[in-house]
Design a protein around this motif. Sequence first.
Motif, PDB file in Angstrom:
ATOM      1  N   LEU A 296     -12.799 -42.374-105.202  1.00  0.00           N
ATOM      2  CA  LEU A 296     -11.804 -42.074-104.372  1.00  0.00           C
ATOM      3  C   LEU A 296     -12.070 -41.788-102.809  1.00  0.00           C
ATOM      4  O   LEU A 296     -11.874 -42.290-102.064  1.00  0.00           O
ATOM      5  CB  LEU A 296     -10.842 -40.919-104.879  1.00  0.00           C
TER       6      LEU A 296
ATOM      7  N   LEU B  85       3.583 -48.809-115.710  1.00  0.00           N
ATOM      8  CA  LEU B  85       2.950 -47.356-115.659  1.00  0.00           C
ATOM      9  C   LEU B  85       4.028 -46.299-115.330  1.00  0.00           C
ATOM     10  O   LEU B  85       3.839 -45.160-116.416  1.00  0.00           O
ATOM     11  CB  LEU B  85       2.039 -47.542-114.446  1.00  0.00           C
TER      12      LEU B  85
ATOM     13  N   ILE C 173       4.460 -43.415-118.321  1.00  0.00           N
ATOM     14  CA  ILE C 173       4.423 -41.987-117.952  1.00  0.00           C
ATOM     15  C   ILE C 173       5.229 -41.110-118.146  1.00  0.00           C
ATOM     16  O   ILE C 173       5.281 -40.124-118.801  1.00  0.00           O
ATOM     17  CB  ILE C 173       3.740 -41.788-116.551  1.00  0.00           C
TER      18      ILE C 173
ATOM     19  N   ALA D 200       5.673 -38.013-120.787  1.00  0.00           N
ATOM     20  CA  ALA D 200       6.280 -36.515-120.434  1.00  0.00           C
ATOM     21  C   ALA D 200       7.283 -36.215-121.657  1.00  0.00           C
ATOM     22  O   ALA D 200       7.496 -34.904-121.939  1.00  0.00           O
ATOM     23  CB  ALA D 200       6.531 -36.492-119.046  1.00  0.00           C
TER      24      ALA D 200
ATOM     25  N   PHE E   3       6.175 -44.313-101.895  1.00  0.00           N
ATOM     26  CA  PHE E   3       5.085 -44.200-102.917  1.00  0.00           C
ATOM     27  C   PHE E   3       4.509 -42.602-103.289  1.00  0.00           C
ATOM     28  O   PHE E   3       4.206 -42.190-104.163  1.00  0.00           O
ATOM     29  CB  PHE E   3       3.830 -44.971-102.585  1.00  0.00           C
TER      30      PHE E   3
ATOM     31  N   ILE F 280       6.932 -40.813-104.716  1.00  0.00           N
ATOM     32  CA  ILE F 280       7.073 -41.029-106.351  1.00  0.00           C
ATOM     33  C   ILE F 280       5.890 -40.315-107.068  1.00  0.00           C
ATOM     34  O   ILE F 280       5.916 -39.834-108.195  1.00  0.00           O
ATOM     35  CB  ILE F 280       6.943 -42.687-106.543  1.00  0.00           C
TER      36      ILE F 280
ATOM     37  N   PHE G 126       5.627 -37.705-110.104  1.00  0.00           N
ATOM     38  CA  PHE G 126       4.986 -37.713-111.508  1.00  0.00           C
ATOM     39  C   PHE G 126       4.025 -36.611-111.650  1.00  0.00           C
ATOM     40  O   PHE G 126       4.053 -36.186-112.746  1.00  0.00           O
ATOM     41  CB  PHE G 126       4.194 -39.240-111.440  1.00  0.00           C
TER      42      PHE G 126
ATOM     43  N   LEU H 256       6.558 -34.096-112.908  1.00  0.00           N
ATOM     44  CA  LEU H 256       7.036 -34.236-114.112  1.00  0.00           C
ATOM     45  C   LEU H 256       5.970 -33.809-115.128  1.00  0.00           C
ATOM     46  O   LEU H 256       6.313 -33.305-116.330  1.00  0.00           O
ATOM     47  CB  LEU H 256       7.297 -35.787-114.173  1.00  0.00           C
ATOM     48  N   THR H 257       4.715 -34.267-114.833  1.00  0.00           N
ATOM     49  CA  THR H 257       3.633 -33.839-116.040  1.00  0.00           C
ATOM     50  C   THR H 257       3.397 -32.266-116.104  1.00  0.00           C
ATOM     51  O   THR H 257       3.516 -31.819-117.293  1.00  0.00           O
ATOM     52  CB  THR H 257       2.144 -34.307-115.800  1.00  0.00           C
TER      53      THR H 257
ATOM     54  N   LEU I 250      -2.736 -43.439-111.152  1.00  0.00           N
ATOM     55  CA  LEU I 250      -1.715 -43.703-110.262  1.00  0.00           C
ATOM     56  C   LEU I 250      -1.979 -43.753-108.919  1.00  0.00           C
ATOM     57  O   LEU I 250      -1.506 -44.686-108.218  1.00  0.00           O
ATOM     58  CB  LEU I 250      -0.670 -42.724-110.813  1.00  0.00           C
ATOM     59  N   ILE I 251      -2.744 -42.578-108.476  1.00  0.00           N
ATOM     60  CA  ILE I 251      -3.018 -42.870-107.133  1.00  0.00           C
ATOM     61  C   ILE I 251      -3.871 -44.154-106.759  1.00  0.00           C
ATOM     62  O   ILE I 251      -3.739 -44.598-105.755  1.00  0.00           O
ATOM     63  CB  ILE I 251      -4.074 -41.642-106.806  1.00  0.00           C
TER      64      ILE I 251
ATOM     65  N   LEU J  95      -3.979 -46.888-108.376  1.00  0.00           N
ATOM     66  CA  LEU J  95      -2.966 -48.028-108.341  1.00  0.00           C
ATOM     67  C   LEU J  95      -2.235 -48.254-107.018  1.00  0.00           C
ATOM     68  O   LEU J  95      -2.008 -49.273-106.662  1.00  0.00           O
ATOM     69  CB  LEU J  95      -2.301 -48.050-109.604  1.00  0.00           C
ATOM     70  N   LEU J  96      -1.436 -47.128-106.779  1.00  0.00           N
ATOM     71  CA  LEU J  96      -0.656 -47.141-105.665  1.00  0.00           C
ATOM     72  C   LEU J  96      -1.513 -47.530-104.360  1.00  0.00           C
ATOM     73  O   LEU J  96      -0.861 -48.319-103.267  1.00  0.00           O
ATOM     74  CB  LEU J  96       0.105 -45.730-105.345  1.00  0.00           C
TER      75      LEU J  96
END
Lengths: 177, 503, 115
Positions: free
Chosen positions: A138, B165, B169, B173, C25, C28, C32, C35-36, C88-89, C91-92
């Motif tokens: 990253l 995805l 995801i 959850a 993005f 979003i 997530f 959400l997790t 996800l990071i 991919l976006l």
Amino acid sequence: MKSVNSFMLRALIGLVFLLVNIISIYMLLRGHNLPGGGFIGGLMTGMSFILLGLVRGWSELQRELPLPPLRMAAFGVLLAILSGLAPLLWGQAFLTQFNFHWTGLPLLGELHVGTPLLFDCGVFFLVGGITVKLVIVLARSTSGLPAFTPGETPYYASTLEGGIEETANEEGDAHAN
Amino acid sequence: MNSLIWPFLLPILTALACSLAFGLPGVGRRVFVALSAAAQFVLALFLAVRTFQGEGVPLVLNIGGWSASLGIVLVLDGLAAIMLCLATFISLICILFSYAETPVRFEQPLRLPLMQLLVAGINLTFLTGDLFNLFVAFEIMLVASYALLTLEANDQDIKEAFPYLAVNIFGSALFLSAAGLAYALFGTLNMAHIAVRAAEMGDAFSVKLVVVLLLVVFGIKAGIFPLYYWLPNSYPILSFSLGAFYSGLLTKVGVYVILRMLCTVFPHTLDGIYGMLSWLAGLTMLLAVLGALSRDFIRGILSFHIVSQIGYMVLAIAFFTPLAIAACIFYVIHHIIVKSSLYLIGGTGLFYNRSDSLARMGGLAAASPWLAALFLLQALSLAGIPPLSGFWGKYLIFATGLEGGRYWLVGAAVLASILTLISMLKIWLAAFWQPAPEGGVSKPTPPIRAMTVLAGVMTCVSLGIGFGAEPVFRLSRVAAESLMNQSQYQEAVFSRLGKEAGQ
Amino acid sequence: MQIETALLVAFLFGIATYLILQKSFVRILFGFVALTNAANLFMLAMSGSPEGRSAPIINDSPLPSVDPLPQALVLTAIVIGFGLTVYLIMLLYRIFLDARTTDSESLFKSEAGDE
């Protein structure tokens, strides 16, 4: 992620790195009955490498790493699986654990060791390796470096594709035309 | 019973060996992975033989020897054994096909390890007897599938991975919340324990709530009607070998878990839920097959067919008689083989025509009569023409539907079959029958021949299921009976967990 | 304690749903993450009220310990959520580099325009 340029940090980073790793190994060892364990220890070791990268720069960190981090993570999984498989030799179920208690050892005195420690070491390597690898990729790709060094590219990328930054630039050019 | 851990460990160890010992793609690594995949298939066959020799009584492994509800158990019953065999067989064929598809020097280095991790996740999903372990198995499978989906995607296609995805995801959850709710409600996550406590609670609303929540989660994975949007757009970005693997197995894992939950874990009295499922299944079949008719490239058409065929399986589950469950298992066996082989045939066609867009294909029947014959057999089997394997599956489902007086749903299923046939004819006419496109058709090279042979092997298996429907159905029957027999499952698990667990 | 946790879980789920349905993005992504975390907190809340109970480790406390199982499970779930977030990071970020947009609506609209 840009590197931090500070004389104080540069001078002290070696000491900090050492201290964090001592604590992380302490965390790994006390994890049997107390808060701690391979996961937390691995995270701390990973963080210490990230700190090193922030201060000394990401490309230099990669030169200093003793082992490719992903390889270390794979080794950790292997260690954990092997520690789970060992009981099979004695006809026990997968992942059965044994504990040993020794007293009167030289230097250490009393020692309580269980096979879960081996599993925890596996977790330690896995978590440490993965954390370092994730942050390096990253950090490198957001600070203008290619995500992989030339040496490790053939292990992760197909010969058909360039790095995502290069293809992105080609795409941008194609749209401009 | 330690042999139960190996279907999970073998692929993991193979993936690790790929990254520790053979980091770079090469012929040696390919041979190693193929041998390991073959070993997994043999192991699955061995386990299946042992299960069916014991008349479908589940084999149980209590990991770590923990007692009561703390430990995790792996349980292998008839259905799990069948699914293990299918999964390892498809993985073997798809790995071999991917060797023919990509030359060694263009192979993505992470592809084989990730495929092995995917197999590990799928195998663990089939084996596990614990709700939370099921979540972990799903995540191993999904994370590997996310990575494989984007591994070789090009810059235009990569955005299609995002809905896949996002939806999955969200599903994860929801699954976690459902597992938490189940723990609060039943005080355990062991499936056999949950079955005991849910039976005590009977028709309580809270049990239904957990069931509906879990059905939403597995409905997302399986691609049931309101939840399938992510599937038909994301699967076409995969190469054909991976597409065959995904289309054959990933959605069927969802169907398997729905079967497991409704038959083994929760009481058999949830009539309202079965009714809801049957209508959703009908809608799934019809809407997805209409989607397939609207697509104009092979991967797109086949991806919509996956969803449409899921409708038949869920319909069979929703009828919920022992015969219907056996029909569902039979249909799953048939479908996994046929769908994967259609993908492989499409992939071979892609190499002849250098495109899988129907507008740019043609002349395949003249170039390769064998391939045309294989496609025709499998397409007719998918549509359900006797005496091919698809016919028997559909016949059993229609028969149980008519027995129960569900005429509208059976009518919808018949209509969907006809539309399936039409969309398959669309591929047949455009790719096989039509004269060759301007660029001409490639000469058959050794890789193309190897691909045709692999597709031929799959077709032979599928023909075998069609002509040997009787023994295959008997197996499905045994599997369905042991699946529905909750007390047998509980006894098998509790006898391993020790006395205090049985209560 | 339970009612506050329930409210927090509800708030997190609500805010996550709202953020996931946005176009940007970054929103979003935060959706997530929330959400997790909401799901993890929900799982953790299932071990019951912690009042009058000790931590689930070997210690000298005379109190009974809280249920350790949800805590062990939630640790697994946190790790999985962590991995998914990183994926996800990345991919976006790649979609952003390829499509030069962080707006999900225009991302899929441009595709429809091409065909």
